[in-house]
Scaffold this motif. Structure first.
Motif, PDB file in Angstrom:
ATOM      1  N   VAL A   1      29.754 -19.632  15.468  1.00 44.40           N
ATOM      2  CA  VAL A   1      30.476 -19.986  14.246  1.00 44.40           C
ATOM      3  C   VAL A   1      30.322 -18.842  13.257  1.00 44.40           C
ATOM      4  O   VAL A   1      29.283 -18.678  12.621  1.00 44.40           O
ATOM      5  CB  VAL A   1      29.941 -21.295  13.640  1.00 44.40           C
ATOM      6  CG1 VAL A   1      30.738 -21.664  12.397  1.00 44.40           C
ATOM      7  CG2 VAL A   1      30.018 -22.419  14.665  1.00 44.40           C
ATOM      8  N   ASN A   2      31.351 -18.028  13.140  1.00 41.81           N
ATOM      9  CA  ASN A   2      31.323 -16.854  12.265  1.00 41.81           C
ATOM     10  C   ASN A   2      32.212 -17.130  11.053  1.00 41.81           C
ATOM     11  O   ASN A   2      33.431 -16.984  11.108  1.00 41.81           O
ATOM     12  CB  ASN A   2      31.811 -15.615  13.019  1.00 41.81           C
ATOM     13  CG  ASN A   2      30.946 -15.304  14.224  1.00 41.81           C
ATOM     14  OD1 ASN A   2      29.730 -15.417  14.153  1.00 41.81           O
ATOM     15  ND2 ASN A   2      31.566 -14.926  15.331  1.00 41.81           N
TER      16      ASN A   2
ATOM     17  N   TYR B   1      31.978 -20.515   2.734  1.00 47.07           N
ATOM     18  CA  TYR B   1      32.376 -21.751   3.392  1.00 47.07           C
ATOM     19  C   TYR B   1      31.294 -22.821   3.291  1.00 47.07           C
ATOM     20  O   TYR B   1      31.595 -24.012   3.410  1.00 47.07           O
ATOM     21  CB  TYR B   1      32.680 -21.483   4.864  1.00 47.07           C
ATOM     22  CG  TYR B   1      34.118 -21.120   5.130  1.00 47.07           C
ATOM     23  CD1 TYR B   1      35.014 -22.066   5.604  1.00 47.07           C
ATOM     24  CD2 TYR B   1      34.587 -19.829   4.910  1.00 47.07           C
ATOM     25  CE1 TYR B   1      36.338 -21.737   5.856  1.00 47.07           C
ATOM     26  CE2 TYR B   1      35.899 -19.490   5.158  1.00 47.07           C
ATOM     27  CZ  TYR B   1      36.769 -20.449   5.629  1.00 47.07           C
ATOM     28  OH  TYR B   1      38.087 -20.123   5.863  1.00 47.07           O
ATOM     29  N   PHE B   2      30.054 -22.436   3.128  1.00 41.17           N
ATOM     30  CA  PHE B   2      28.949 -23.387   3.172  1.00 41.17           C
ATOM     31  C   PHE B   2      28.497 -23.820   1.773  1.00 41.17           C
ATOM     32  O   PHE B   2      28.140 -24.981   1.575  1.00 41.17           O
ATOM     33  CB  PHE B   2      27.769 -22.765   3.919  1.00 41.17           C
ATOM     34  CG  PHE B   2      28.119 -22.313   5.301  1.00 41.17           C
ATOM     35  CD1 PHE B   2      28.259 -23.226   6.330  1.00 41.17           C
ATOM     36  CD2 PHE B   2      28.333 -20.976   5.584  1.00 41.17           C
ATOM     37  CE1 PHE B   2      28.588 -22.816   7.613  1.00 41.17           C
ATOM     38  CE2 PHE B   2      28.656 -20.547   6.853  1.00 41.17           C
ATOM     39  CZ  PHE B   2      28.786 -21.481   7.879  1.00 41.17           C
TER      40      PHE B   2
ATOM     41  N   VAL C   1      36.435 -25.539  14.385  1.00 44.10           N
ATOM     42  CA  VAL C   1      35.701 -26.356  15.357  1.00 44.10           C
ATOM     43  C   VAL C   1      36.235 -26.143  16.768  1.00 44.10           C
ATOM     44  O   VAL C   1      35.471 -26.009  17.731  1.00 44.10           O
ATOM     45  CB  VAL C   1      35.772 -27.841  14.953  1.00 44.10           C
ATOM     46  CG1 VAL C   1      35.171 -28.721  16.039  1.00 44.10           C
ATOM     47  CG2 VAL C   1      35.035 -28.070  13.639  1.00 44.10           C
ATOM     48  N   ASP C   2      37.558 -26.094  16.919  1.00 44.70           N
ATOM     49  CA  ASP C   2      38.145 -25.879  18.248  1.00 44.70           C
ATOM     50  C   ASP C   2      37.769 -24.515  18.818  1.00 44.70           C
ATOM     51  O   ASP C   2      37.444 -24.386  20.000  1.00 44.70           O
ATOM     52  CB  ASP C   2      39.667 -26.014  18.174  1.00 44.70           C
ATOM     53  CG  ASP C   2      40.102 -27.445  17.900  1.00 44.70           C
ATOM     54  OD1 ASP C   2      39.272 -28.358  18.088  1.00 44.70           O
ATOM     55  OD2 ASP C   2      41.258 -27.643  17.485  1.00 44.70           O
TER      56      ASP C   2
ATOM     57  N   SER D   1      34.034 -24.556  19.817  1.00 45.97           N
ATOM     58  CA  SER D   1      33.834 -25.345  21.034  1.00 45.97           C
ATOM     59  C   SER D   1      34.313 -24.586  22.265  1.00 45.97           C
ATOM     60  O   SER D   1      33.653 -24.609  23.314  1.00 45.97           O
ATOM     61  CB  SER D   1      34.570 -26.683  20.912  1.00 45.97           C
ATOM     62  OG  SER D   1      34.106 -27.421  19.811  1.00 45.97           O
ATOM     63  N   ALA D   2      35.453 -23.904  22.155  1.00 45.46           N
ATOM     64  CA  ALA D   2      35.957 -23.126  23.281  1.00 45.46           C
ATOM     65  C   ALA D   2      35.005 -21.980  23.627  1.00 45.46           C
ATOM     66  O   ALA D   2      34.763 -21.693  24.809  1.00 45.46           O
ATOM     67  CB  ALA D   2      37.351 -22.587  22.961  1.00 45.46           C
ATOM     68  N   ARG D   3      34.464 -21.327  22.615  1.00 41.04           N
ATOM     69  CA  ARG D   3      33.493 -20.254  22.874  1.00 41.04           C
ATOM     70  C   ARG D   3      32.245 -20.797  23.572  1.00 41.04           C
ATOM     71  O   ARG D   3      31.714 -20.168  24.497  1.00 41.04           O
ATOM     72  CB  ARG D   3      33.102 -19.583  21.563  1.00 41.04           C
ATOM     73  CG  ARG D   3      34.206 -18.789  20.890  1.00 41.04           C
ATOM     74  CD  ARG D   3      33.649 -17.968  19.736  1.00 41.04           C
ATOM     75  NE  ARG D   3      34.700 -17.332  18.957  1.00 41.04           N
ATOM     76  CZ  ARG D   3      35.145 -17.788  17.799  1.00 41.04           C
ATOM     77  NH1 ARG D   3      34.602 -18.881  17.283  1.00 41.04           N
ATOM     78  NH2 ARG D   3      36.102 -17.165  17.153  1.00 41.04           N
TER      79      ARG D   3
END
Length: 452
Positions: free
Chosen positions: A257-258, A263-264, A297-298, A301-303
């Protein structure tokens, strides 16, 4: 005169176009906070807390997180996206074309490693044909099946295997250490193919998965090339690659998650002093929309799925190359090999406990089963007739343990103590896998030679 002090909970409400800071008494509910803020509380909206879970409207403010950000999300915003994805879903029937491609590419890969030297001209001609077919197939299937999920990954996997075979065939068989160099070239060719898939795929998850696979495959190619420069054999390079698998599995979730720091935390809103004199405050992302969150998120998850699949396949492929060979008589090398087997099996079995996905759980466990079979074969070769007695004793012990734990597990019992033991063994296996691989590769002899 006494003044009554009322404890209050400070929260932040964020809608699509408004941001409101509230200070509420403990006995009020979240619905009361929404009414006070003027935001809608219709059934089409849902309130999501800082943990990413839905918060019921009757939750009292005493149960809310002080300083937490609570987002109001419109459920109807997801409906157009779902309809659009369904409209673009692949509808063409392929009659198992992906499985046929995968089977043919697997047989071709086996034929490459079993055909031996062969005619150099024919070998080069076949390699060039495979290169052309691989590039065309990878680009075509990546652009066609980007939105097909697992089916799309199966369609791209066949060109990746074929590119590995093509890279191995491009190396002349009469060279010294040709098998070692062919494996390194195969990993590099597979990495180039996944890089082309990452560039040509239409969907972001497919591009993200192919990018992660590219990094891992190119890293494996670098490991084999470095081992060749250090005069290590293919078995030593395979052992080092196997020792890197637990580290890769452990590092994957924290490196996928880069996102920018804004964002946080909204630093401009909460930060009162800079980190340094000239330090820049991270920019806020503003409004967090559902589409942006879903895309992140997608992609992540794919990574994670792609990285876990590549590392699991590498573990299953490298274990026979590393261990099914005559071992050195050096006790340090033997100890390193035994420690590597134990660490890899423990890491592949214990690391998937942290995930709830079936794919992410069973891919490493299947690789652990393959490594365990290799360990059993090597033990049988080392002990000879004594392996039968040892194997019977081990099976009897496993049966006793299974009988002891099957009843409490079937009743849903769990133990925090055993979970902590599992965490400790997992960390030890991850930390010791690479040093054990270096010992098994006889790196001490290399260091002694360098010092001499």
């Amino acid at each position: 005169m006494s003044v009554e002090i009322v404890e209050r909970r400070r929260i932040v409400l964020q809608s699509e176009d408004r941001r409101i800071d509230l200070s509420l008494p403990f006995d009020e509910t979240l619905d009361d906070a929404l009414v006070l803020s003027g935001l809608s509380t219709a059934e089409s909206f849902v309130t999501v807390g800082p943990g990413g879970f839905e918060v019921p409207g009757d939750t009292e403010c005493a149960d809310l997180i002080d300083g937490g950000l609570y987002a109001l999300i419109d459920r109807s915003a997801l409906a157009p996206r779902a309809v659009r994805d369904a409209a673009h879903a692949p509808t063409r029937v392929d009659h198992g074309a992906r499985w046929w491609m995968l089977a043919v590419s697997g047989l071709l890969l086996v034929a490459v490693f079993t055909q031996g030297a062969g005619d150099p001209l024919l070998r080069l001609l076949v390699a060039l044909v495979l290169v052309v077919g691989t590039l065309g197939g990878a680009i075509a299937w990546a652009r066609r099946d980007s939105m097909a999920g697992v089916r799309g990954i199966l369609g791209v996997l066949a060109p990746v295997l074929t590119s590995f075979a093509a890279g191995a065939l491009l190396i002349p068989a009469d060279l010294e250490s040709s098998a070692h160099l062919s494996t390194a070239a195969g990993f590099l060719a597979a990495g180039i193919t996944t890089a082309l898939v990452a560039v040509s795929a239409r969907a972001r998850p497919m591009r993200a998965a192919a990018g992660t696979a590219t990094v891992l495959l190119v890293s494996l190619s670098a490991v084999w090339g470095l081992a060749l420069l250090l005069r290590w054999g293919p078995a030593d390079a395979a052992a080092i690659s196997l020792g890197l698998v637990p580290l890769g599995l452990r590092a994957l979730p924290s490196s996928l998650v880069n996102l920018p720091e804004g964002y946080f935390i909204d630093y401009k809103h909460f930060m009162t002093s800079r980190w340094t004199v000239r330090g820049a405050i991270p920019d806020s992302v503003g409004i967090l929309r559902t589409e942006r969150i879903t895309a992140v998120v997608d992609d992540s998850s794919a990574r994670l799925v792609a990285g876990t699949a590549v590392l699991s396949v590498v573990a299953a492929m490298m274990a026979p190359v590393a261990f099914l060979r005559p071992w050195s008589a050096d006790p340090i090398v033997v100890s390193g090999g035994i420690a590597l087997l134990v660490c890899v099996i423990l890491a592949l079995l214990l690391t998937p406990r942290h995930t709830t996905s079936r794919v992410l759980r069973w891919l490493p466990r299947a690789a652990a089963g393959a490594v365990f079979v290799v360990a059993a074969l090597q033990t049988a070769l080392a002990l000879g007739a004594g392996f039968q007695v040892l194997g019977a004793t081990a099976l009897f012990a496993i049966a006793l343990v299974s009988v002891a734990v099957v009843v409490p597990i079937s009743r849903g019992s769990s133990s925090l103590i055993w979970s902590r033991f599992g965490d400790a063994f997992e960390w030890l296996a991850v930390a010791l896998s690479l040093p054990a691989a270096l010992l098994f590769a006889d790196s001490l002899s290399l260091l002694r030679g360098m010092m001499a």
